[in-house]
Design a protein around this motif. Structure first.
Motif, PDB file in Angstrom:
ATOM      1  N   CYS A  69       0.839  -1.198   0.000  1.00  0.00           N
ATOM      2  CA  CYS A  69       0.000   0.000   0.000  1.00  0.00           C
ATOM      3  C   CYS A  69       0.877   1.254   0.000  1.00  0.00           C
ATOM      4  O   CYS A  69       0.591   2.209  -0.734  1.00  0.00           O
ATOM      5  N   LEU A  70       1.933   1.251   0.801  1.00  0.00           N
ATOM      6  CA  LEU A  70       2.858   2.385   0.811  1.00  0.00           C
ATOM      7  C   LEU A  70       3.593   2.489  -0.520  1.00  0.00           C
ATOM      8  O   LEU A  70       3.776   3.594  -1.046  1.00  0.00           O
ATOM      9  N   GLU A  71       3.994   1.351  -1.081  1.00  0.00           N
ATOM     10  CA  GLU A  71       4.661   1.366  -2.390  1.00  0.00           C
ATOM     11  C   GLU A  71       3.748   1.970  -3.452  1.00  0.00           C
ATOM     12  O   GLU A  71       4.188   2.755  -4.294  1.00  0.00           O
ATOM     13  N   LEU A  72       2.475   1.614  -3.415  1.00  0.00           N
ATOM     14  CA  LEU A  72       1.524   2.169  -4.381  1.00  0.00           C
ATOM     15  C   LEU A  72       1.329   3.659  -4.182  1.00  0.00           C
ATOM     16  O   LEU A  72       1.267   4.427  -5.150  1.00  0.00           O
ATOM     17  N   THR A  73       1.249   4.100  -2.933  1.00  0.00           N
ATOM     18  CA  THR A  73       1.112   5.525  -2.656  1.00  0.00           C
ATOM     19  C   THR A  73       2.306   6.301  -3.208  1.00  0.00           C
ATOM     20  O   THR A  73       2.147   7.355  -3.839  1.00  0.00           O
ATOM     21  N   LEU A  74       3.516   5.788  -2.993  1.00  0.00           N
ATOM     22  CA  LEU A  74       4.724   6.463  -3.471  1.00  0.00           C
ATOM     23  C   LEU A  74       4.828   6.403  -4.997  1.00  0.00           C
ATOM     24  O   LEU A  74       5.289   7.359  -5.632  1.00  0.00           O
ATOM     25  N   ALA A  75       4.384   5.293  -5.587  1.00  0.00           N
ATOM     26  CA  ALA A  75       4.388   5.201  -7.046  1.00  0.00           C
ATOM     27  C   ALA A  75       3.388   6.183  -7.645  1.00  0.00           C
ATOM     28  O   ALA A  75       3.660   6.815  -8.681  1.00  0.00           O
ATOM     29  N   CYS A  76       2.231   6.324  -6.995  1.00  0.00           N
ATOM     30  CA  CYS A  76       1.255   7.310  -7.464  1.00  0.00           C
ATOM     31  C   CYS A  76       1.820   8.722  -7.377  1.00  0.00           C
ATOM     32  O   CYS A  76       1.609   9.543  -8.278  1.00  0.00           O
ATOM     33  N   ALA A  77       2.543   9.009  -6.302  1.00  0.00           N
ATOM     34  CA  ALA A  77       3.181  10.320  -6.180  1.00  0.00           C
ATOM     35  C   ALA A  77       4.162  10.555  -7.317  1.00  0.00           C
ATOM     36  O   ALA A  77       4.308  11.679  -7.808  1.00  0.00           O
ATOM     37  N   GLN A  78       4.813   9.475  -7.764  1.00  0.00           N
ATOM     38  CA  GLN A  78       5.814   9.596  -8.831  1.00  0.00           C
ATOM     39  C   GLN A  78       5.180   9.848 -10.192  1.00  0.00           C
ATOM     40  O   GLN A  78       5.712  10.604 -11.006  1.00  0.00           O
TER      41      GLN A  78
END
Length: 519
Positions: A69-78
């Motif tokens: 979930c954190l990885e997805l949040t950071l990927a979305c930010a990218q």
């Protein structure tokens, strides 16, 4: 520590460059270094782009806590998209509403919720693909591994949303608070300064990631470069074990969990010497629970008050105010505004600032504020003024020393014979009675006074509630006009999926057919 950036993606890039081999996150025995975490986030970014997602699109996560979930949040930010994290405690129709409201194109589902999603799949027309995370059906790792790392960073604006968290919806369907790069970076910077977070610290993420107490705390650890230890579920014994074993320095917990932690056998014999800041909030802490927690965690407790719409914390009551007998009255306060936050008490009708000590609505102004509610411009305009103040909806006052006292939701205030009565004041007294395990105070119709307080309680284990004795106890501890006029005893109080008492459900039977709107 300060970071001169307006993009959350820069956080991960910094620690990957400065400390690539240091541990970034630990979850159920699996650890990732900063370099490994950065590589995984870039692979997720590549996979999302390969699936056709473009800036402004949403994905959704329905899972217990998991690093994905954190990885997805950071990927979305990218890449300029946003992660809508779904409250897994919602009922299936509510889950359907949130996913559809977010317009999520891909849904990531944990093993505990695969069956529920299969049962409503035909009601999610906008979801192009469901990806299972963890368990025997895991598809996430193969999906991630199939992509090359994508280093391209979308040129996000400070007010672009990259994570969308939903409000609890005590009066209707949840609303998606669009949390932005600017807001989350400001929150992380402000809290890190007030709580003295550094790269040598260890942050426990025990609260669900669908809540700001989970996601915002995880991003706080990322901001500070601290090692993060994530719990899948907030089990009392497991949380205590993690605090000791992992030498946790900072954590955020809720009062209900802390109450259970004080009852874990042997808790007082554990070594919590590494813990410097135990923040608690999201609901009031009854004074008996607070006393037990102060014995277990002396000189470490910070009461925090905040809201999803402000990315989390806006005020804090520090350890000194918890332990100094000369200011014991402050234990029922929410402390003072944290760095970077302005708080004023305004008249809820006129919006005018009120004098010190006078009750009104708590208004907040800070760079931490959300961009608004997704797809709900009217609700956004009602919540945020043109000059940038968030109307919290909470009633309260500020004393001469700048301490904020949160009394109740404005809509829960009882007006009896022209007197304003805040149920939280009565609930704090009732919670001290040994026969009471849980309590809510509501306003019910009265022919003479318009409305009067009623106490609705749950008996403590092995106890019987004596209505007359409880009312007499209130008269000993409260002004007469505040005292409940009657008591109902229930087996349990109705609560929404985040644990907030549904007072609208308690009030409804008494106000049906009357002019007052029950909300």
């Amino acid at each position: 520590m300060t970071l001169q950036s307006t993009d959350v993606s820069a956080l991960l890039a910094r620690w990957e460059t400065e400390r690539p081999a240091d541990e970034a996150i630990r979850f159920e025995g699996v650890t990732r270094t900063w370099a490994e975490l950065a590589d995984r986030v870039r692979r997720v970014a590549g996979a999302l782009r390969a699936a056709g997602l473009v800036p402004g699109d949403r994905v959704a996560v329905l899972d217990l806590n998991h690093p994905s979930c954190l990885e997805l949040t950071l990927a979305c930010a990218q890449i300029g998209t946003a992660n809508a994290v779904v409250n897994f405690r919602l009922a299936p129709p509510e889950i359907v509403y949130v996913i559809n409201d977010a317009k999520a194109r891909i849904l990531f589902v944990g093993p505990e919720f695969a069956g529920a999603v299969a049962g409503v799949r035909d009601k999610l027309p906008g979801v192009e693909r469901v990806i299972h995370v963890g368990g025997e059906q895991d598809e996430y790792e193969a999906w991630l591994a199939a992509q090359e790392p994508d280093p391209q960073v979308h040129p996000s604006r400070p007010d672009d949303c990259f994570v969308q968290l939903y409000t609890s919806g005590t009066t209707g369907f949840p609303k998606g608070a669009m949390l932005t790069h600017r807001g989350m970076l400001a929150h992380s910077a402000n809290v890190a300064e007030d709580f003295e977070l550094s790269p040598s610290d260890v942050v426990q993420v025990a609260m669900p990631l669908f809540h700001v107490g989970g996601t915002s705390y995880a991003l706080l650890a990322l901001y500070g470069g601290a090692r993060m230890v994530m719990a899948r579920t907030p089990d009392p014994a497991a949380v205590l074990d993690m605090l000791e074993r992992e030498r946790i320095t900072h954590t955020f917990l809720v009062p209900a969990l802390m109450a259970a932690m004080t009852q874990v056998p042997g808790a007082a014999e554990r070594d919590f010497s590494s813990l410097r800041a135990l923040s608690y909030g999201a609901s009031p802490m009854p004074l008996p629970v607070m006393r037990a927690c102060l014995e277990l965690f002396p000189d470490r407790m910070h009461q925090v008050y905040g809201m999803t719409e402000a990315c989390g914390v806006v005020s804090s009551l520090g350890p000194q105010d918890h332990s100094d007998p000369a200011v014991a009255h402050r234990l029922i306060s929410a402390g003072t505004p944290i760095h970077g936050v302005q708080i004023e008490i305004r008249d809820p009708g006129t919006g005018e600032a009120l004098p010190t000590g006078e009750p009104g609505e708590i208004w907040v102004r800070t760079e931490q504020l959300m961009a608004g509610y997704f797809g709900k411009s009217d609700a956004t305009a009602a919540a945020i003024t043109l000059d940038g103040w968030l109307r919290s909806g909470d009633g309260g006052h500020m004393d001469a020393d700048g301490y904020i006292y949160v009394t109740d939701r404005i809509k829960d205030m009882i007006i009896s014979g022209g007197e304003n009565i805040y149920p939280a004041e009565i609930e704090r007294v009732l919670a001290e009675h040994p026969s009471v395990a849980d309590v809510a105070v509501i306003g019910v119709p009265d022919e003479r006074w318009g409305e009067v307080p009623k106490a609705v309680v749950v008996a403590a284990p092995g106890q019987t509630v004596d209505e007359a004795a409880l009312l007499a106890y209130c008269r000993e501890n409260l002004a007469s006009f505040k005292c409940p006029k009657s008591v109902d005893v229930l087996d349990e109080l109705p609560r929404n999926p985040t644990g907030k008492i549904l007072k609208k459900d308690l009030r409804k039977p008494y106000w049906e057919g009357r002019d007052r709107t029950v909300v």
